[in-house]
Design a protein around this motif. Structure first.
Motif, PDB file in Angstrom:
ATOM      1  N   PRO A   1      52.209   6.457  -7.603  1.00 16.39           N
ATOM      2  CA  PRO A   1      52.557   5.808  -6.591  1.00 16.39           C
ATOM      3  C   PRO A   1      53.838   5.190  -6.789  1.00 16.39           C
ATOM      4  O   PRO A   1      54.458   4.679  -7.449  1.00 16.39           O
TER       5      PRO A   1
ATOM      6  N   ILE B   1      44.482   3.192  -4.842  1.00 17.94           N
ATOM      7  CA  ILE B   1      45.836   2.792  -5.099  1.00 17.94           C
ATOM      8  C   ILE B   1      46.369   1.262  -5.091  1.00 17.94           C
ATOM      9  O   ILE B   1      46.657   1.011  -5.838  1.00 17.94           O
TER      10      ILE B   1
ATOM     11  N   ILE C   1      50.038  11.872  -2.345  1.00 15.73           N
ATOM     12  CA  ILE C   1      48.829  11.363  -1.880  1.00 15.73           C
ATOM     13  C   ILE C   1      47.645  12.210  -2.099  1.00 15.73           C
ATOM     14  O   ILE C   1      46.559  12.544  -1.762  1.00 15.73           O
TER      15      ILE C   1
ATOM     16  N   ARG D   1      54.820  -0.403  -1.965  1.00 16.99           N
ATOM     17  CA  ARG D   1      54.044  -0.762  -2.067  1.00 16.99           C
ATOM     18  C   ARG D   1      53.907  -2.562  -2.126  1.00 16.99           C
ATOM     19  O   ARG D   1      53.078  -3.377  -1.855  1.00 16.99           O
TER      20      ARG D   1
ATOM     21  N   SER E   1      43.717   6.231  -0.932  1.00 20.05           N
ATOM     22  CA  SER E   1      45.425   5.158  -0.497  1.00 20.05           C
ATOM     23  C   SER E   1      44.206   3.426  -0.482  1.00 20.05           C
ATOM     24  O   SER E   1      44.777   2.636  -1.231  1.00 20.05           O
TER      25      SER E   1
END
Length: 347
Positions: free
Chosen positions: A48, A23, A5, A53, A20
């Motif tokens: 990602p 994403i 990232i 997540r 972020s």
């Protein structure tokens, strides 16, 4: 080494916080910055960690897409573009192929906690889908829906404008005897294309040669055109509600010795892959599949980020693509079916 990232942040010239947010599909990111981040992710092949997540957010990381067939290059293009767009955002795309709601009822896509959202591409029985998805609180977007829903999130093409532009093109070439072959009346797209045809004809002070009702199939266009030819009532131009119908008309004309576009001009709709492959290449109205898919994905992810967001209808503009199947009317022209001898001599 696998990109991180931090690499994306450096490449895009933006902060890690902004990366972020992109994403995680935060609505607060400016469109220009979102595009910078997505471009950097593509160039670095950054993926990602979707699993982490999803667990953190209580989501599956999966978006469903339901459609009725894979034998359609327009649908194929929409699915491919949606898949690419979703992959950029860290989502997997799962397909359900069904002829209607009853076939989809027990599919995992339509069960709670199986997907984060659903795209419905040209759905049949869409009222049932809308009712059930709302009951289950699953975010969704309709693409090319069959009914007009001002309160349901949808992405539609301006089919009325497409019908107008196709018909105006033929009128501009000097045609006055123009027929329309519509698709199934249950589809909003078919009804709107016919409405556009009738509007353009009335605007020009012309009466339609005829308005026929068919199916979105090659055989439908072939059958109607053959009837015109055999009865001696062939118009000078045809606007077909989709490319398959138009290609059926083209096939009937070739078999019966009618020359396209010299004897008959033909316009289709969709810009299917076959439209540019047939000879003469088909003039048609293009539905921009990439733009449609991108709008649907953005709309769905926006709804997922803000569940209370009201329903939005996004309308996409079609584009007339002029190829070889249309031409200006020749003065004093008479159309006749070639005899068997004439066809043999020509070959």
């Amino acid at each position: 080494m696998k990109a991180s990232i931090f690499d994306v942040a450096r490449k895009s010239g933006l902060s890690v916080v902004t990366v972020s947010r992109v994403i995680n599909n935060a609505a607060s990111v400016r469109p220009a910055n979102r595009e910078k981040v997505l471009r950097a992710m593509r160039e670095l092949d950054y993926q990602p960690n979707a699993s982490a997540r999803s667990l953190a957010k209580g989501r599956t990381g999966v978006i469903g897409l339901t459609l009725t067939t894979l034998h359609d290059s327009f649908f194929d293009a929409v699915v491919k573009e949606a898949n690419e767009r979703l992959a950029e955002r860290g989502y997997l795309l799962s397909l359900s192929i069904a002829t209607g709601y009853n076939d989809s009822f027990h599919h995992p896509l339509f069960q709670e906690d199986r997907v984060d959202g659903i795209l419905l591409l040209s759905p049949i029985d869409e009222d049932e889908y809308v009712t059930e998805l709302r009951r289950k609180n699953i975010p969704f977007v309709l693409i090319d829906n069959s009914e007009s829903h001002s309160s349901v999130p949808s992405v539609v093409v301006d089919n009325f404008k497409g019908g107008c532009e196709a018909t105006r093109h033929l009128i501009g070439l000097g045609h006055t005897s123009i027929a329309h072959i519509g698709g199934t009346g249950s589809f909003l797209s078919s009804r709107e294309r016919e409405r556009g045809f009738l509007f353009a004809m009335e605007e020009a002070g012309l009466a339609p040669h005829s308005v026929e009702r068919g199916e979105f199939e090659i055989s439908s266009g072939y059958r109607i055109a053959k009837r015109w030819i055999e009865s001696g009532t062939l118009p000078s131009a045809v606007f077909a509600a989709d490319d398959y119908i138009a290609l059926g008309v083209l096939d009937a004309c070739k078999n019966e010795g009618i020359r396209v576009p010299r004897d008959l001009s033909i316009v289709g709709f969709d810009d299917q892959h076959l439209a540019a492959e047939f000879r003469p290449a088909l003039t048609t109205v293009r539905q921009p599949a990439g733009e449609i898919a991108a709008a649907a994905v953005d709309l769905l992810l926006g709804i997922m980020a803000e569940p209370a967001k009201p329903g939005t209808v996004v309308q996409i503009e079609p584009k007339l693509i002029v190829r070889e199947s249309t031409a200006a009317v020749e003065s004093g022209k008479t159309i006749k079916k070639r005899t068997t001898k004439e066809q043999e001599e020509r070959t």
